[in-house]
Design an enzyme around this catalytic site. Structure first.
Site, PDB file in Angstrom:
ATOM      1  N   HIS A  50      -8.911   1.837  -0.754  1.00 43.98           N
ATOM      2  CA  HIS A  50      -9.310   1.868  -2.165  1.00 43.98           C
ATOM      3  C   HIS A  50      -9.174   0.478  -2.751  1.00 43.98           C
ATOM      4  O   HIS A  50      -8.358  -0.330  -2.290  1.00 43.98           O
ATOM      5  CB  HIS A  50      -8.472   2.869  -2.970  1.00 43.98           C
ATOM      6  CG  HIS A  50      -7.004   2.655  -2.838  1.00 43.98           C
ATOM      7  ND1 HIS A  50      -6.278   3.115  -1.760  1.00 43.98           N
ATOM      8  CD2 HIS A  50      -6.108   2.017  -3.640  1.00 43.98           C
ATOM      9  CE1 HIS A  50      -5.005   2.788  -1.911  1.00 43.98           C
ATOM     10  NE2 HIS A  50      -4.879   2.101  -3.040  1.00 43.98           N
TER      11      HIS A  50
ATOM     12  N   GLN B  83       0.848  -1.199   0.000  1.00 37.59           N
ATOM     13  CA  GLN B  83       0.000   0.000   0.000  1.00 37.59           C
ATOM     14  C   GLN B  83       0.882   1.247   0.000  1.00 37.59           C
ATOM     15  O   GLN B  83       1.871   1.333   0.733  1.00 37.59           O
ATOM     16  CB  GLN B  83      -0.923   0.011   1.227  1.00 37.59           C
ATOM     17  CG  GLN B  83      -1.925   1.159   1.203  1.00 37.59           C
ATOM     18  CD  GLN B  83      -2.935   1.112   2.355  1.00 37.59           C
ATOM     19  OE1 GLN B  83      -2.804   0.323   3.290  1.00 37.59           O
ATOM     20  NE2 GLN B  83      -3.934   1.969   2.281  1.00 37.59           N
TER      21      GLN B  83
END
Ligand code: DGP
Length: 142
Positions: free
Chosen positions: A103, A97
């Site tokens: 998301h 990430q």
């Protein structure tokens, strides 16, 4: 877990402080093009509610996210005549990430084509806007 940073890039996009090639918005989520696409049509669906990732998200947030990702995946597949769609989602730096607001990646896939690197080169803004329009045109009504 590290605290949510309200000034992360996606929070700023959600607030309209930074530009993005938006595809659609509902009460719960916003979808826009990934600025470092791994394939043609790579886009993101982002909940409006604040969380770093799946590990601290509420069930309510998660409930709205997967239907939105599926709707976006169907539209992106159709708009780009893709052969398939990869859905990916990373939790914390060790997992890859880089932007710490939850998301889901929607990445159209094409037979025989491997992906560009994750968080690789920046795409042209005008091209992303045109791609967002193509996906928007292929969206099913809610
Ligand atoms: P990750 O956090 O590892 O799931 O990936 C974040 C993704 O967000 C990565 O594919 C690149 C993309 N990205 C980074 N900065 C921006 C930005 O400012 N705008 C947009 N639209 N995408 C971004």
């Amino acid at each position: 877990m590290t605290a949510y940073d309200p000034d992360n890039i996606f929070a700023r996009i959600l607030r309209g402080e930074l530009p993005s090639a938006r595809i659609f918005e509902t009460d719960e989520v916003v979808a826009f093009m990934d600025v470092m696409p791994q394939s043609a049509g790579h886009c993101l669906v982002v909940p409006k509610a604040a969380s770093r990732n799946l590990l601290d998200a509420s069930d309510e947030t998660l409930r709205s996210l997967l239907p939105a990702a599926a709707r976006l995946a169907r539209a992106a597949k159709q708009a780009f005549a893709a052969d398939g769609v990869t859905i990916s989602q990373f939790n914390e730096r060790a997992a890859g990430q880089t932007v710490f607001h939850l998301h889901i990646h929607v990445i159209p896939r094409y037979e025989g084509q491997s992906l560009q690197p994750h968080s690789g080169g920046m795409a042209d803004a005008a091209r992303l806007a045109e791609q967002a329009q193509r996906i928007r045109d292929a969206l099913e009504p809610i």
